[in-house]
Design a protein around this motif. Structure first.
Motif, PDB file in Angstrom:
ATOM      1  N   ASN A  16      -6.711-122.477 -83.907  1.00 45.85           N
ATOM      2  CA  ASN A  16      -7.642-121.512 -84.509  1.00 45.85           C
ATOM      3  C   ASN A  16      -8.952-122.149 -84.955  1.00 45.85           C
ATOM      4  O   ASN A  16      -9.948-121.449 -85.166  1.00 45.85           O
ATOM      5  CB  ASN A  16      -6.995-120.813 -85.703  1.00 45.85           C
TER       6      ASN A  16
ATOM      7  N   ARG B 254     -10.991-123.742 -83.330  1.00 46.59           N
ATOM      8  CA  ARG B 254     -12.024-123.582 -82.306  1.00 46.59           C
ATOM      9  C   ARG B 254     -12.994-122.458 -82.681  1.00 46.59           C
ATOM     10  O   ARG B 254     -14.197-122.548 -82.438  1.00 46.59           O
ATOM     11  CB  ARG B 254     -11.373-123.290 -80.961  1.00 46.59           C
ATOM     12  N   TYR B 255     -12.461-121.412 -83.306  1.00 44.58           N
ATOM     13  CA  TYR B 255     -13.311-120.280 -83.680  1.00 44.58           C
ATOM     14  C   TYR B 255     -14.253-120.648 -84.822  1.00 44.58           C
ATOM     15  O   TYR B 255     -15.402-120.216 -84.866  1.00 44.58           O
ATOM     16  CB  TYR B 255     -12.445-119.084 -84.069  1.00 44.58           C
ATOM     17  N   TYR B 256     -13.771-121.463 -85.753  1.00 45.26           N
ATOM     18  CA  TYR B 256     -14.625-121.892 -86.856  1.00 45.26           C
ATOM     19  C   TYR B 256     -15.788-122.744 -86.344  1.00 45.26           C
ATOM     20  O   TYR B 256     -16.920-122.634 -86.815  1.00 45.26           O
ATOM     21  CB  TYR B 256     -13.817-122.682 -87.895  1.00 45.26           C
TER      22      TYR B 256
ATOM     23  N   ALA C 239     -15.397-128.604 -81.142  1.00 43.03           N
ATOM     24  CA  ALA C 239     -14.274-127.670 -81.157  1.00 43.03           C
ATOM     25  C   ALA C 239     -12.990-128.370 -80.727  1.00 43.03           C
ATOM     26  O   ALA C 239     -11.921-128.141 -81.317  1.00 43.03           O
ATOM     27  CB  ALA C 239     -14.565-126.491 -80.236  1.00 43.03           C
TER      28      ALA C 239
ATOM     29  N   SER D 248     -17.062-122.617 -83.283  1.00 43.44           N
ATOM     30  CA  SER D 248     -17.978-121.731 -82.559  1.00 43.44           C
ATOM     31  C   SER D 248     -18.876-120.977 -83.532  1.00 43.44           C
ATOM     32  O   SER D 248     -20.060-120.761 -83.267  1.00 43.44           O
ATOM     33  CB  SER D 248     -17.181-120.741 -81.698  1.00 43.44           C
ATOM     34  N   ALA D 249     -18.305-120.588 -84.664  1.00 41.38           N
ATOM     35  CA  ALA D 249     -19.115-119.931 -85.695  1.00 41.38           C
ATOM     36  C   ALA D 249     -20.170-120.895 -86.230  1.00 41.38           C
ATOM     37  O   ALA D 249     -21.316-120.498 -86.485  1.00 41.38           O
ATOM     38  CB  ALA D 249     -18.218-119.450 -86.837  1.00 41.38           C
TER      39      ALA D 249
ATOM     40  N   THR E 222     -17.927-116.382 -77.719  1.00 42.86           N
ATOM     41  CA  THR E 222     -16.547-116.741 -78.060  1.00 42.86           C
ATOM     42  C   THR E 222     -15.853-115.569 -78.752  1.00 42.86           C
ATOM     43  O   THR E 222     -14.665-115.322 -78.548  1.00 42.86           O
ATOM     44  CB  THR E 222     -16.525-117.976 -78.989  1.00 42.86           C
ATOM     45  N   PHE E 223     -16.628-114.863 -79.567  1.00 47.96           N
ATOM     46  CA  PHE E 223     -16.092-113.733 -80.320  1.00 47.96           C
ATOM     47  C   PHE E 223     -16.295-112.398 -79.587  1.00 47.96           C
ATOM     48  O   PHE E 223     -15.536-111.461 -79.781  1.00 47.96           O
ATOM     49  CB  PHE E 223     -16.756-113.670 -81.692  1.00 47.96           C
TER      50      PHE E 223
END
Length: 445
Positions: free
Chosen positions: A270, A272-274, A260, A276-277, A111-112
């Protein structure tokens, strides 16, 4: 001395961290096609896991210094051969599981870093770096791996609890209807969903495996196992309730990132990134915990002279480094197979083959518990009856879990266990040869 051992929080983190891997983030989508009846599947799995947790807690009190957990308990109750089969299958299964966890970790990082999704070489290098970094960390001592486990467990629980508890305020009751969309009976739907969810409780035994490295194991292991089960159950059930209440079932069952998707509805794009982390941390923490386990299990067998002696070698930190290095080499091989087109099916086959080997130790441990308690003649009749009832409950649940694994898993898992018999025969014969050689040396002397 206690400072160099795992305490209650490190042991609990080992249980929670190994139970809650990356797979939990996909579970709500897998259950969505059954309807909200799937929540009862979680409840039934949790009840069955309670019997197992209680059995493992009681066994740790009966045999507090028995490193190897299910292997050690099986060996005490059912003998060397049964103990060897449990440990052999479990060791291979953990290696396969660690390879799968590594792949989940790399997938979450994509993702990143999108290159990880498009380049097999980059994915393999990243996976190998994570495997060998955690191998190195675990050779630094039990407290180093324990501290890492506490940190990653706290970090992975944060996003899960945010969604699980925060999501309760975004629930729409109509999303829980209809109750049963499986097309069959309610009982059939509960059985099917419980068969799926029970695999989320695999790892409940993890605090028992490094028993000799746990401070006051007779009390700590039992408490950590029950506390770990409670935390994981809360995460599983509350998370499923929130996500099913936020996302309609028709949408949820097609989602590949349900947590997510729920986070986006709650907090914006945003989020979604948290999430994924959180998936990456969950996988990384589980890989750390299972890396510790993959060294302890062969060490326990080697210590009892039922496995090649190289697995019993310790470094200056008291860590079975040789077994850990060999195990991580296997994990690296299995993980790399997944990124080789011609070997992907073989990797999936290995995962299927190892499924039964994770569940068999539960069955044997439950049987061993009843046998060990029956040998204690000082037990009162009431205590013996309750011990048999507890063991029977755990045994029945384990048998049900094995049946739920599917015919193919049972068949190939049996083949895997049988594949260990030649090794066992060779080791036993070698031990006899050594004894005879020593006897002749004494006679000649």
């Amino acid at each position: 001395m206690s400072a160099k051992k795992l305490g209650i929080w490190s042991s609990t983190s080992l249980v929670v961290g190994n139970m809650i891997g990356a797979g939990v983030f996909l579970m709500p989508a897998a259950l969505a096609s059954f309807g909200s009846v799937s929540l009862l599947g979680w409840v039934f799995s949790a009840i069955g896991s309670f019997f197992l947790a209680k059995v493992f807690g009681n066994l740790s009190a009966l045999l507090p210094q028995s490193t190897g957990g299910p292997y050690a308990y099986t060996r005490h109750g059912l003998g060397n051969f049964a103990g060897f089969l449990v440990a052999w299958g479990y060791w291979i299964a953990v290696a396969c599981a660690n390879a799968a966890i590594t792949i989940s970790f790399v997938g979450a990082l994509s993702t990143f870093f999108p290159v990880l999704a498009s380049s097999a070489l980059a994915a393999v290098i990243t996976g190998l770096c994570s495997i060998w970094f955690l191998t190195w960390l675990n050779t630094r001592g039990i407290t180093a791996s324990g501290n890492m486990q506490v940190i990653t467990t706290v970090l992975k629980l944060l996003p899960l609890f945010v969604i699980a508890i925060g999501g309760l305020f975004f629930i729409r009751i109509q999303n829980f209807h209809p109750f049963n969309t499986s097309g069959g009976s309610v009982f059939g739907a509960i059985t099917a969903t419980a068969s799926i969810t029970m695999f989320s409780f695999v790892g409940i035994e993890c605090a028992t495996i490094p028993a000799a490295s746990v401070n006051n194991p007779g009390k700590t292991i039992g408490r950590a196992t029950m506390l770990g089960l409670l935390i994981a159950t809360l995460v599983y059930i509350l998370g499923s309730v929130s996500i099913m209440g936020i996302i309609p079932a028709t949408v949820l069952q097609h989602s590949v990132t349900p947590y997510a998707d729920a986070a986006v509805i709650m907090f914006g794009s945003n989020a979604r990134y948290y999430t994924s982390a959180g998936v990456a941390i969950a996988a990384f923490g589980a890989l750390n915990g299972w890396t510790l386990i993959q060294g302890q299990v062969p060490f326990a067998i080697a210590k009892d002279k039922l496995f090649p002696p190289i697995f019993g070698k310790l470094n200056k930190k008291g860590v079975p480094y040789a077994g850990m290095l060999i195990s991580s080499s296997m994990v690296s091989l299995f993980m790399t197979m997944n990124y080789s087109r011609g070997l992907v099916e073989q990797f999936k086959f290995l995962l299927l083959l190892s499924t039964l080997s994770v569940l068999i130790p539960y069955l044997f441990s439950a049987a061993a518990y009843v046998i060990i308690r029956c040998r204690q003649k000082q037990l009162h009749q009431g205590s013996l009856v309750s011990a048999i009832a507890l063991g029977a409950g755990a045994f029945t649940y384990s048998l049900w879990a094995i049946a739920g694994a599917g015919q193919s898993a049972v068949y190939w898992g049996f083949i895997l266990l049988m594949a260990g018999i030649p090794l066992y025969v060779w080791i036993v014969n070698s031990r006899k040869g050594d004894k005879e050689g020593n006897s002749n040396d004494l006679n000649n002397g």
